[in-house]
Write an enzyme that holds these catalytic residues in place. Structure first.
Site, PDB file in Angstrom:
ATOM      1  N   GLY A   1      47.449  12.289  38.172  1.00  0.00           N
ATOM      2  CA  GLY A   1      47.831  10.877  38.868  1.00  0.00           C
ATOM      3  C   GLY A   1      47.636   9.694  37.721  1.00  0.00           C
ATOM      4  N   GLY A   2      46.806   8.846  37.061  1.00  0.00           N
ATOM      5  CA  GLY A   2      47.481   7.811  35.942  1.00  0.00           C
ATOM      6  C   GLY A   2      48.469   7.100  35.777  1.00  0.00           C
TER       7      GLY A   2
ATOM      8  N   THR B   1      50.992   8.215  29.012  1.00  0.00           N
ATOM      9  CA  THR B   1      49.937   8.220  27.990  1.00  0.00           C
ATOM     10  C   THR B   1      51.449   8.644  27.181  1.00  0.00           C
ATOM     11  OG1 THR B   1      48.038   8.914  26.603  1.00  0.00           O
ATOM     12  CG2 THR B   1      49.310  10.820  28.385  1.00  0.00           C
ATOM     13  N   TRP B   2      50.515   9.188  25.567  1.00  0.00           N
ATOM     14  CA  TRP B   2      51.313  10.519  24.655  1.00  0.00           C
ATOM     15  C   TRP B   2      50.418  11.614  24.007  1.00  0.00           C
ATOM     16  CZ3 TRP B   2      49.083  11.678  19.833  1.00  0.00           C
ATOM     17  CH2 TRP B   2      50.176  12.431  18.644  1.00  0.00           C
TER      18      TRP B   2
ATOM     19  N   ILE C   1      42.408  10.635  30.362  1.00  0.00           N
ATOM     20  CA  ILE C   1      41.938  12.074  32.039  1.00  0.00           C
ATOM     21  C   ILE C   1      43.368  11.170  32.994  1.00  0.00           C
ATOM     22  CG2 ILE C   1      40.858  12.873  33.974  1.00  0.00           C
ATOM     23  CD1 ILE C   1      38.306  12.032  31.590  1.00  0.00           C
ATOM     24  N   GLY C   2      43.765  12.251  32.920  1.00  0.00           N
ATOM     25  CA  GLY C   2      44.762  12.238  34.403  1.00  0.00           C
ATOM     26  C   GLY C   2      45.260  13.821  34.937  1.00  0.00           C
TER      27      GLY C   2
ATOM     28  N   GLY D   1      44.191  17.119  33.142  1.00  0.00           N
ATOM     29  CA  GLY D   1      43.136  17.013  32.277  1.00  0.00           C
ATOM     30  C   GLY D   1      43.150  15.823  31.495  1.00  0.00           C
TER      31      GLY D   1
ATOM     32  N   ALA E   1      42.769  14.922  26.961  1.00  0.00           N
ATOM     33  CA  ALA E   1      43.320  14.143  25.142  1.00  0.00           C
ATOM     34  C   ALA E   1      42.595  13.753  25.066  1.00  0.00           C
ATOM     35  CB  ALA E   1      44.648  13.342  26.330  1.00  0.00           C
TER      36      ALA E   1
ATOM     37  N   CYS F   1      48.348   4.630  28.943  1.00  0.00           N
ATOM     38  CA  CYS F   1      48.067   3.346  30.672  1.00  0.00           C
ATOM     39  C   CYS F   1      47.697   2.863  31.037  1.00  0.00           C
ATOM     40  CB  CYS F   1      46.218   4.384  30.082  1.00  0.00           C
ATOM     41  SG  CYS F   1      45.431   5.804  29.104  1.00  0.00           S
TER      42      CYS F   1
END
EC number: 2.3.1.181
Length: 219
Positions: free
Chosen positions: A71-72, A75-76, A143-144, A155, A157, A173
């Protein structure tokens, strides 16, 4: 629950390699062949895009992105950031939001250990620093997740001392008007992964067992 260091500086982990390790472990946890497992690592620099990522949120300079099944949004991951992949069985009925709140709480407690006040933002996942004279609200932990057959993967980062310029070419995000930060930026000194890792491990060990049946859940 077991904690495994999959690869830390200088042994950065390729994202695709770690993703395959996750899939293999997820299948074994589902089958009851392995215990709940949390992988902690530092990735080689990479952008990953969750299922809700919009085209305009992707890099504006043509940088490659790996599309993933979490999900989400985008991101990096990279050096200076602790990435954690809890492959854990969630109690039924599945409460995905509750699980995300547990991961947020872990990162809030890590920040508190270093004297940094962090919290949540309504309607957004992750762990945040409130807007102040140094800038707008900014995310220190992302979080993803994905839950399949009652077992979570992917999880969190948490930014220790990464190069934050990665946020210049994407909309991190997918959140407009917010920034990214790190413990190093907030404290005005270098805070390496090695200094933060024991705190992440401690709070994961305190918080994740509360997900199991007949244990007190966070409020």
């Amino acid at each position: 629950m077991r904690l495994v260091h999959l690869g830390l500086d200088p042994d950065f982990v390729d994202y695709e390699e770690a993703w395959q390790v996750q899939r293999d472990t997820h299948a074994k946890v589902v089958a009851g062949e392995e215990p709940d497992t949390v992988y902690l690592l530092e990735h080689r620099a990479v952008y990953t895009a969750g299922k809700r990522t919009e085209p305009q949120e992707r890099p504006n300079d043509g940088t490659p992105v790996i599309d993933v099944d979490r999900g989400g949004k985008i991101t990096w991951h990279g050096p200076g950031q602790i990435t954690g992949y809890p492959i854990v069985r969630l109690p039924a009925p599945i409460d995905v939001v509750g699980y995300v709140r547990h991961l947020e709480e872990m990162m809030i407690r890590v920040c508190a250990d270093f004297g940094v006040e962090a919290g949540r933002v309504s309607g957004e996942s992750g762990t945040w620093i409130a807007a102040d004279e140094r800038g707008p609200r900014r995310k220190i932990g992302a979080i993803g997740i994905r839950v399949s057959r009652q077992v979570a993967m992917h999880g969190f980062a948490f930014n220790c001392n990464p190069d934050l310029s990665w946020g210049d070419v994407i909309i991190p995000c997918g959140i407009v008007g917010a920034g990214v930060t790190s413990l190093s930026f907030e404290l005005g000194r270098d805070v390496p992964v090695t200094e933060v890792l024991p705190h992440v491990e401690k709070h994961l060990a305190d918080i994740l067992p509360t997900l199991q049946p007949n244990r007190r859940a966070l409020t």
